[in-house]
Design a protein around this motif. Structure first.
Motif, mmCIF file in Angstrom:
data_model
loop_
_atom_site.group_PDB
_atom_site.id
_atom_site.type_symbol
_atom_site.label_atom_id
_atom_site.label_comp_id
_atom_site.label_asym_id
_atom_site.label_seq_id
_atom_site.Cartn_x
_atom_site.Cartn_y
_atom_site.Cartn_z
ATOM 1 N N VAL A 67 1.511 7.174 -6.624
ATOM 2 C CA VAL A 67 0.479 8.189 -6.869
ATOM 3 C C VAL A 67 0.951 9.556 -6.383
ATOM 4 N N ALA A 68 1.555 9.594 -5.188
ATOM 5 C CA ALA A 68 1.977 10.877 -4.617
ATOM 6 C C ALA A 68 3.074 11.531 -5.449
ATOM 7 N N MET B 177 9.640 4.357 -13.527
ATOM 8 C CA MET B 177 9.159 4.149 -14.897
ATOM 9 C C MET B 177 7.639 4.290 -14.969
ATOM 10 N N ALA B 178 6.939 3.793 -13.949
ATOM 11 C CA ALA B 178 5.481 3.924 -13.939
ATOM 12 C C ALA B 178 5.066 5.391 -13.914
ATOM 13 N N VAL B 179 5.745 6.182 -13.073
ATOM 14 C CA VAL B 179 5.427 7.605 -12.985
ATOM 15 C C VAL B 179 5.791 8.323 -14.283
ATOM 16 N N TYR B 180 6.958 7.979 -14.843
ATOM 17 C CA TYR B 180 7.406 8.638 -16.087
ATOM 18 C C TYR B 180 6.430 8.354 -17.234
ATOM 19 N N VAL B 181 6.056 7.082 -17.397
ATOM 20 C CA VAL B 181 5.149 6.726 -18.495
ATOM 21 C C VAL B 181 3.767 7.322 -18.253
ATOM 22 N N ALA B 182 3.318 7.296 -16.994
ATOM 23 C CA ALA B 182 2.010 7.890 -16.685
ATOM 24 C C ALA B 182 2.016 9.391 -16.939
ATOM 25 N N CYS C 209 0.840 -1.215 0.000
ATOM 26 C CA CYS C 209 0.000 0.000 0.000
ATOM 27 C C CYS C 209 0.867 1.254 0.000
ATOM 28 N N TYR C 210 1.970 1.202 0.741
ATOM 29 C CA TYR C 210 2.881 2.350 0.763
ATOM 30 C C TYR C 210 3.505 2.580 -0.610
ATOM 31 N N VAL C 211 3.912 1.496 -1.284
ATOM 32 C CA VAL C 211 4.505 1.621 -2.620
ATOM 33 C C VAL C 211 3.502 2.250 -3.587
#
Length: 257
Positions: free
Chosen positions: A23-24, A74-79, A16-18
């Motif tokens: 998101v943050a 990578m998830a944040v960059y692609v999003a 949940c923290y990850v």
């Protein structure tokens, strides 16, 4: 609560923290530069490594933390890349425009095009950008423009964010999946350490028993294998040889000097 249940709950909490961290750090990614985001990612990685160590991961905690942070980045960059496409899908307007100017960007190594509507009004926002020289001045094409002028126009095919969303979700799943994998690795490592500790203790007990036991009428020393369940018989024979004792027959727990 058993240790296994505690480890499962800890893994769920870390997962949940990850997810919350992804998101943050995605929300301000478009507003803040690397000078702020990089220290946040580093702090996130350090805290994550500390949490993973508590799962019993040991030395693999650092590798797992690097994997989680890398996949999260990578998830944040692609999003963030898909953010503009999603915005255009939500509020963009399809218009027909004409190329009135073209030039090659020396910094981005892209081809940029200024577009105008049929009445001569410039299409709002930055220039249309392409990776190759696709259009010529005077050419007419259909684009999706941002009425607020914050995002540059794109062709209808470029505005599809499905691929980026799926890629971002895949990286996020990798980051989340690394947590239960690390918890499993930690559980295996703990069980191995405990088994090694029990075997070492039982080997010590076996040595003491062989050292202090009195031989029977035939000169044999006999110990009960049930007292040493984690010591395999070949290891028991080896210990006996080390102490100057000779096993009676293979598979027996009788020894003589």
């Amino acid at each position: 609560m058993s240790r296994g249940h505690h480890r499962i709950l800890s893994a769920i909490g870390i997962g949940c923290y990850v997810l919350a961290a992804i998101v943050a750090l995605y929300l301000p990614a478009d507003d803040f530069g690397p000078s702020l985001l990089v220290p946040l990612w580093i702090a996130h990685g350090v805290l994550l490594a500390v949490l993973l160590v508590k799962l019993g991961a040991g030395e693999s905690a650092l590798s797992a933390a690097l994997l989680v942070v890398g996949a999260s980045v990578m998830a944040v960059y692609v999003a963030d890349t898909a953010r503009e496409d999603l915005t255009l899908e939500r509020r963009g307007e399809r218009v027909v425009a004409t190329v009135v100017r073209e030039w090659r960007s020396s910094t981005r190594h892209t081809y940029d095009y200024t577009l105008a509507l049929h009445d001569g009004t410039k299409v709002p926002g930055p220039a249309l950008r392409a990776t190759s020289d696709r259009y010529d001045v005077g050419q007419t094409l259909t684009v999706i423009e941002d009425p607020e002028g914050e995002i540059g126009p794109v062709t209808p095919g470029q505005a599809d964010a499905t691929g980026d969303v799926l890629a971002a979700a895949s990286f996020a799943l990798v980051a989340l999946g690394a947590v239960p994998w690390t918890a499993w690795r930690g559980a295996v490592a703990v069980r191995r350490r405990e088994a090694r500790g029990r075997r070492d203790e039982q080997e010590h007990m076996l040595r003491e028993a062989l050292r202090t036991a009195s031989p029977d009428a035939h000169g044999y020393l006999e110990v009960h294998p049930g007292h040493y369940p984690d010591v395999p018989h070949p290891r028991a024979d080896s210990i006996a040889w080390e102490m100057g004792l000779k096993p009676d027959t293979p598979g027996s727990w009788r020894f003589r000097r």
